[in-house]
Every structure is written in structure tokens, then in C-alpha cells.
Write a protein that holds these residues in place. Sequence first.
Motif, PDB file in Angstrom:
ATOM      1  N   LYS A 235      53.215  39.690  20.298  1.00 46.04           N
ATOM      2  CA  LYS A 235      52.309  40.099  19.359  1.00 46.04           C
ATOM      3  C   LYS A 235      51.335  38.912  19.086  1.00 46.04           C
ATOM      4  N   ASP A 236      51.530  37.765  19.206  1.00 45.47           N
ATOM      5  CA  ASP A 236      50.865  36.730  18.745  1.00 45.47           C
ATOM      6  C   ASP A 236      49.859  36.240  19.945  1.00 45.47           C
ATOM      7  N   GLY A 237      50.235  36.913  21.141  1.00 49.44           N
ATOM      8  CA  GLY A 237      49.313  36.356  22.394  1.00 49.44           C
ATOM      9  C   GLY A 237      49.999  35.488  23.237  1.00 49.44           C
ATOM     10  N   CYS A 238      50.993  34.662  22.817  1.00 53.00           N
ATOM     11  CA  CYS A 238      51.389  33.876  23.601  1.00 53.00           C
ATOM     12  C   CYS A 238      52.079  34.376  24.833  1.00 53.00           C
ATOM     13  N   ALA A 239      52.697  35.342  24.784  1.00 48.45           N
ATOM     14  CA  ALA A 239      53.233  35.974  26.053  1.00 48.45           C
ATOM     15  C   ALA A 239      52.038  36.190  27.217  1.00 48.45           C
ATOM     16  N   LYS A 240      50.743  36.218  26.916  1.00 51.56           N
ATOM     17  CA  LYS A 240      49.813  36.438  27.737  1.00 51.56           C
ATOM     18  C   LYS A 240      49.895  35.617  29.050  1.00 51.56           C
ATOM     19  N   THR A 241      50.349  34.586  28.831  1.00 52.27           N
ATOM     20  CA  THR A 241      50.333  33.447  30.102  1.00 52.27           C
ATOM     21  C   THR A 241      51.335  34.099  31.033  1.00 52.27           C
ATOM     22  N   TYR A 242      52.717  34.487  30.694  1.00 52.70           N
ATOM     23  CA  TYR A 242      53.803  35.056  31.432  1.00 52.70           C
ATOM     24  C   TYR A 242      53.075  36.476  32.058  1.00 52.70           C
ATOM     25  N   MET A 243      52.400  37.398  31.294  1.00 54.20           N
ATOM     26  CA  MET A 243      52.156  38.659  31.855  1.00 54.20           C
ATOM     27  C   MET A 243      50.776  38.535  32.750  1.00 54.20           C
ATOM     28  N   PHE A 244      49.994  37.648  32.512  1.00 53.01           N
ATOM     29  CA  PHE A 244      48.798  37.454  33.437  1.00 53.01           C
ATOM     30  C   PHE A 244      49.044  36.623  34.555  1.00 53.01           C
ATOM     31  N   ASN A 245      50.139  35.820  34.693  1.00 53.57           N
ATOM     32  CA  ASN A 245      50.558  35.293  35.773  1.00 53.57           C
ATOM     33  C   ASN A 245      51.407  35.906  36.773  1.00 53.57           C
ATOM     34  N   ALA A 246      51.862  37.096  36.052  1.00 55.72           N
ATOM     35  CA  ALA A 246      52.985  38.004  37.165  1.00 55.72           C
ATOM     36  C   ALA A 246      52.045  38.689  38.050  1.00 55.72           C
ATOM     37  N   LYS A 247      51.830  38.143  39.049  1.00 57.10           N
ATOM     38  CA  LYS A 247      50.695  38.700  40.080  1.00 57.10           C
ATOM     39  C   LYS A 247      50.923  40.177  40.702  1.00 57.10           C
ATOM     40  N   GLN A 248      52.364  40.303  40.807  1.00 56.58           N
ATOM     41  CA  GLN A 248      52.790  41.850  41.423  1.00 56.58           C
ATOM     42  C   GLN A 248      52.466  42.661  40.372  1.00 56.58           C
ATOM     43  N   TYR A 249      52.554  42.610  38.950  1.00 53.13           N
ATOM     44  CA  TYR A 249      52.803  43.708  38.089  1.00 53.13           C
ATOM     45  C   TYR A 249      51.343  43.440  36.903  1.00 53.13           C
ATOM     46  N   LEU A 250      51.117  44.420  36.588  1.00 51.84           N
ATOM     47  CA  LEU A 250      50.228  44.542  35.105  1.00 51.84           C
ATOM     48  C   LEU A 250      51.376  44.421  34.002  1.00 51.84           C
ATOM     49  N   PRO A 251      50.699  43.949  32.855  1.00 51.57           N
ATOM     50  CA  PRO A 251      51.740  44.077  31.776  1.00 51.57           C
ATOM     51  C   PRO A 251      52.089  45.440  31.709  1.00 51.57           C
ATOM     52  N   ASN A 252      53.425  45.661  31.323  1.00 49.17           N
ATOM     53  CA  ASN A 252      53.886  47.007  31.022  1.00 49.17           C
ATOM     54  C   ASN A 252      55.277  46.573  30.560  1.00 49.17           C
ATOM     55  N   LEU A 253      56.106  47.965  30.147  1.00 52.35           N
ATOM     56  CA  LEU A 253      57.214  47.776  29.485  1.00 52.35           C
ATOM     57  C   LEU A 253      58.318  47.030  30.331  1.00 52.35           C
ATOM     58  N   ASN A 254      58.279  47.279  31.800  1.00 49.62           N
ATOM     59  CA  ASN A 254      59.310  46.596  32.544  1.00 49.62           C
ATOM     60  C   ASN A 254      59.061  45.207  32.825  1.00 49.62           C
TER      61      ASN A 254
END
Length: 313
Positions: A235-254
Motif C-alpha cells: 500500500k505504501d509503495g515500498c514493495a515496488k522494488t520487489y515487484m519491479f525487479n521481478a523480471k519474469q512477472y508483472l505485478p499480480n496476485l501471484n
Amino acid sequence: MIIYNIWTVLQWYVRPILKWFLRKTTRLCELQRICYGDIAGAQRTRNVEKSLSLSRTKDVKEVISFLDRVVLEKQFVPNNFHNLLDPSISIIMRVKKINPRLHSAFISPFRSCLEQIWSYKNLVIEVEELRTIQFDSNNIEHEEKLLKLWSLLVPDETLESRISKQWQYIGFQGDDPKTDFRGMGLLGLENLLFFASQYPRASSHVLSHSLHPTYGYTFAIVGINLTAMAYYLLKDGCAKTYMFNAKQYLPNLNLFHRFYCFLFYEFDKMWIESKPQNIMEFSVIFKKFENAIRTELADPASVFRINIEVDIV
């Protein structure tokens, strides 16, 4: 606070001048400099997002509003990317005076950034909706998921009844786990179930630690606390680092579930390394863990993976 306000005012006036100067000297707009110069992943995508959000251009603001509205309408899905992003990219390139023939190399990285930015916004809504669904013991699907969690974590022991003290073995507080899901709703159960089903070795490893006679803790309750942490980091955006560096996946529930699994495995490691005297040290160690994760997420180059280590505690 005063210093922050002064800096904000200075940025408002200085930023356009600096952008104009760099445009004249490099012959590239800010978005081009980011897409050509920044490392792919969190660094590039977050800078593109910041550049777009600070834009004062009417057409750019309209593109942002349009994509935000598409997310709210739950239409920002891969099958629609072509129809949604092609015109959006064309508008921004026209406004920014980017010649598509001379700068065709700009389009692909910029498109990837837009896909990540608005997929993340879509994920926030999806996770929020799942969190607000309360566990319902009259819902067959909810009950099946709960029973599946038991069978995955304790495959060699049959659950004697739905209401049972056996649930305490995997870290629920009482005889009926449904009361423990109140804070995070169905999201807490979905996280635990994903960990047990997709990472059976890691979840078994962590569960064994939770049963340790000295360093043991309530596996399920800790898991639900980690769901809350993952939720707030998202919610506060900190997780963007994890999500945006996951090269094989777009941010999604999985990918959110995978983030949760990483947190659970790493928290367990810190807990065991801390050698707590009892469960009363939980809040201190949990806060220390959250601070460590936030520090790591502050580095746009951070990449997170679950690396199973065989140990004897």
C-alpha cells in the motif's frame, strides 16, 4: 517540516528550468534520459512513474487519469495492453516531441514501465478486495481452502474434526482458525495456502522451526502478521522494488504471494538467529525485521529470492 516545504517550493520552480536545460544540452526529454540511462527494473520504472506524476502537461495528465480509470474498471489486463498502451504512448511521445522513427528504441522500455506501474496499481486494488473478504465457515470454498492448508502442512496426520485443538499445532490460537483471519480476511489464508502449496520444502522447514521447544512460535499467527506487513508495504509503495525487479512477472496476485513467502522465510531465519528466550520477544524482533526489509527495499537494485538453507536448530 519547514525545510521540507521550502524544498517542495524550490522543486516546483527549479525542476522545469533544470528539465529545459537538460533537454537543450542532451536533446532528450526526461523520459528518454530515464529509459536510456537507468537500469531496467525498479530504478527505471519508479523514475518514469515519478516523472509522469510530476508532469504539468495537460495531455500527460489525461493519459494518467485514463489509465487510472481503466484500473478502477478492472480492465487493465494483458489482453487489453495493446489497445490501452499504444495510444497512450503515442500521445506522450507527441507531447514530448519524441520522433518514433529516430527513437524507436525508447518505446519498448517505456511500454514495460507503463505495464509495471499500472499493474501495480491494479494489484493494490485486488489485494485490498481480498483482504476485506471475511472468512466464512458457511462458504464451502473457504472451508476447502482451510482444510487443504492442514493437509499440506501436516500430510501424515488426519484432522479429527473441523473444530479441533489440532489447529494449534500449526499455530492457530484456538480450536477454530476462522477467528484468527479477522484482521487480514481471506488474504491471510490465501497467503498461507500459497506458501504451503508452492514452497512445500520452505514451508515445512519454517513449520519445523515454529515447533522448536525453545525458539518455537505460532506459525499461522506469525504468518497472518506477515500478511499485514506485506499488505502495508504494498500500500505504501515500498514493495515496488520487489515487484519491479521481478523480471519474469508483472505485478499480480501471484507475485504478491511470492513476496509474502519471501518475508515468511526470512523472518523465520531472523527469529532463529536471534535466539529469543520466549515468544514475548516477538514484537521487538518483528519490528527489527520490518525495518531491515524496508531498508533493503529502499535500494532499487535489491532482488529477493528464497534460498533454502539446510540447518539444524
